[in-house]
Write an enzyme that holds these catalytic residues in place. Structure first.
Site, PDB file in Angstrom:
ATOM      1  N   GLU A 166       1.961  10.023   1.726  1.00  0.00           N
ATOM      2  CA  GLU A 166       1.848  10.794   0.485  1.00  0.00           C
ATOM      3  C   GLU A 166       0.860  11.971   0.581  1.00  0.00           C
ATOM      4  O   GLU A 166      -0.126  12.040  -0.147  1.00  0.00           O
ATOM      5  CB  GLU A 166       1.429   9.884  -0.673  1.00  0.00           C
ATOM      6  CG  GLU A 166       2.404   8.765  -0.930  1.00  0.00           C
ATOM      7  CD  GLU A 166       2.112   7.953  -2.193  1.00  0.00           C
ATOM      8  OE1 GLU A 166       3.027   7.216  -2.617  1.00  0.00           O
ATOM      9  OE2 GLU A 166       0.999   8.063  -2.752  1.00  0.00           O
ATOM     10  N   GLU A 365       7.778   2.481  -0.004  1.00  0.00           N
ATOM     11  CA  GLU A 365       7.022   1.863  -1.103  1.00  0.00           C
ATOM     12  C   GLU A 365       7.883   1.897  -2.352  1.00  0.00           C
ATOM     13  O   GLU A 365       8.584   2.875  -2.614  1.00  0.00           O
ATOM     14  CB  GLU A 365       5.719   2.603  -1.429  1.00  0.00           C
ATOM     15  CG  GLU A 365       4.603   2.415  -0.441  1.00  0.00           C
ATOM     16  CD  GLU A 365       3.335   3.189  -0.837  1.00  0.00           C
ATOM     17  OE1 GLU A 365       3.097   3.374  -2.054  1.00  0.00           O
ATOM     18  OE2 GLU A 365       2.606   3.600   0.074  1.00  0.00           O
TER      19      GLU A 365
END
Length: 462
Positions: A166, A365
């Site tokens: 991320e 995720e």
């Protein structure tokens, strides 16, 4: 209806070093930005729980890997902490840290769980942050050396590598919206940080390929589909496209296509916010795209044309070009304040198939954080987290549909294995298949969802 998944599908969960390992006397770990921030402003962290009190994976990894086995894992992602390997600026390797990561990797493999290893999970070493962190181009070279060292140390056994998790989050949190250290509001800095992260990723990929190692390397991006309030309103559509450029395509296009989105470059040029670059950078980025894409999906982003006159800062911000739209009747996770929109996972996989060469990818995720899960403990001491089972199933239905339509999805990792420390939120919301009792030295108990996951993965579907 049955939802079978392809053979050899990757089932498991994701975590990170700074959120699970803890800090111990004699581990010789250096400080990272989270250790420093907690030391200086502990009141900013929920219940003042800091990174030294994380899930104790450093001491409990053997027990935890057995629990992974018991919850149906065939793969597990974590990260190597840069500050554990290189505690200070001397460049001297911390052998205690090397021994720990070797032991974890070997233990995973001995239990038929494939290690997926990520190199950077928001945890800049403090000795580098003091020189500017990702703002400073020197950090790109320091990161490349860190990556090369990891490949040399562990690349004989680790076959799945990721450069960043991320990367948009340090940009948003550290330089736009003040939820990560160093807590600035400065879009020019934000752009430079993003650029250096992209360049560092490409340089690490280049290094990996030069070493001719027998594996693959990618990046993990949190993709948040941007939906316009009204698809028939050109202003809403344009606003959603700008949000998409800032928060998705900035890293997605550079990682997969090796180039930056033209509309984003034009916008940044118009406001004189293009990053400082050096000749040859764009060639390195172009030639070193990812083998594999990890996709983190939690929520959609809903956008409308700019209507409010309020500004978050005097200087330019992404939010000058759009407003967030609260869709009536949306389904919410009230604890996290996030919309639950399962079809978003299908939409982003379809986008990857249609616009990004159907790159090999996996859901790296997906998860649901809930507060006060103790409410759901039954007489046997089991947390009955049926809401998490429902959340996973509802998302997997759409992953299954994407696969049926040809999406190149290789696996599904839940966030997370055992409840872990989540930055400023600490242990406020719990995400794990396995409960962690902080009051009892981090005692582990598998939740109902963990038992369900074992049953589901053993059948490779539901």
């Amino acid at each position: 209806m049955n939802y079978p998944f392809p053979e050899n599908f990757w089932w498991g969960s994701a975590a990170s070093g700074p959120q699970t390992e803890g800090i111990y006397q004699g581990d010789n770990k250096g400080q990272n930005i989270w250790d420093h921030w907690y030391e200086t402003e502990p009141e900013k962290f929920f219940n003042q729980v800091g990174p030294e009190k994380t899930s104790r994976f450093y001491k409990k990894y053997q027990e935890d890997i057995q629990l992974m086995k018991q919850t149906g894992h065939n793969s597990f992602r974590t990260s190597i902490q840069w500050s554990r390997l290189f505690p200070d600026e001397t460049g001297k390797l911390n052998q205690v840290g090397v021994d720990f990561y070797n032991a974890v990797i070997d233990e995973l493999l001995a239990n038929d769980i494939e290690p997926f290893i990520n190199l950077y999970h928001f945890d800049m070493p403090m000795w580098l942050q003091e020189k500017g962190g990702w703002l400073n181009r020197e950090t790109v070279e320091a990161y490349t050396l860190f990556a090369k060292t990891c490949f040399e140390l562990f690349g004989d056994r680790v076959k799945k590598w990721f450069t960043h998790n991320e990367p948009i989050v340090p940009v948003e949190g550290g330089y736009l919206y003040q939820f990560h250290y160093p807590n600035e509001v400065n879009m020019k800095h934000a752009v430079q940080v993003a650029y250096h992260e992209v360049l560092a990723s490409a340089k690490a990929i280049k290094k990996y390929r030069e070493m001719k190692l027998d594996g693959e390397i990618g990046i993990i991006l949190n993709l948040t589909p941007s939906y316009p309030r009204d698809e028939n309103n050109p202003e809403d559509v344009k606003a959603a496209s700008i949000a998409d450029a800032f928060f998705n395509r900035s890293f997605l296009d550079s990682a997969v296509k090796g180039e930056f989105p033209k509309d984003l470059v034009d916008l940044l040029r118009d406001i004189n916010h293009l990053p400082e670059t050096e000749s040859g950078d764009l060639t390195i980025i172009k030639k070193n795209t990812v083998d594999l894409l990890g996709v983190n999906y939690y929520q959609p982003r809903r956008i409308k044309a700019k209507e409010s006159s309020s500004k978050l800062a005097e200087d330019p911000m992404p939010d000058d070009y759009f407003d967030n739209y609260i869709m009536p009747g949306r389904k919410m996770n009230p604890y996290r304040g996030w919309e639950i929109y399962e079809k978003g996972i299908y939409d982003l996989l379809t986008n990857l198939r249609e616009n990004y060469g159907n790159i090999r990818c996996f859901i790296s995720e997906n998860g649901m954080g809930v507060e006060n899960e103790e409410r759901y403990i039954n007489e046997e001491g089991l947390i009955e987290d049926d809401y998490r089972i429902e959340f996973i199933k509802n998302h997997l239905v759409f992953v299954h549909q994407a696969i049926q339509e040809g999406s190149n999805v290789q696996g599904y990792h839940m966030w997370t294995c055992m409840d872990n420390w989540s930055w400023m939120n600490a242990y406020k919301n719990r995400y794990g298949f396995i409960a962690v009792d902080l009051a009892q030295e981090g005692k582990r108990t598998i939740k109902k969802s963990g038992h369900w996951f074992k049953e589901m993965t053993s059948q490779n579907g539901f």
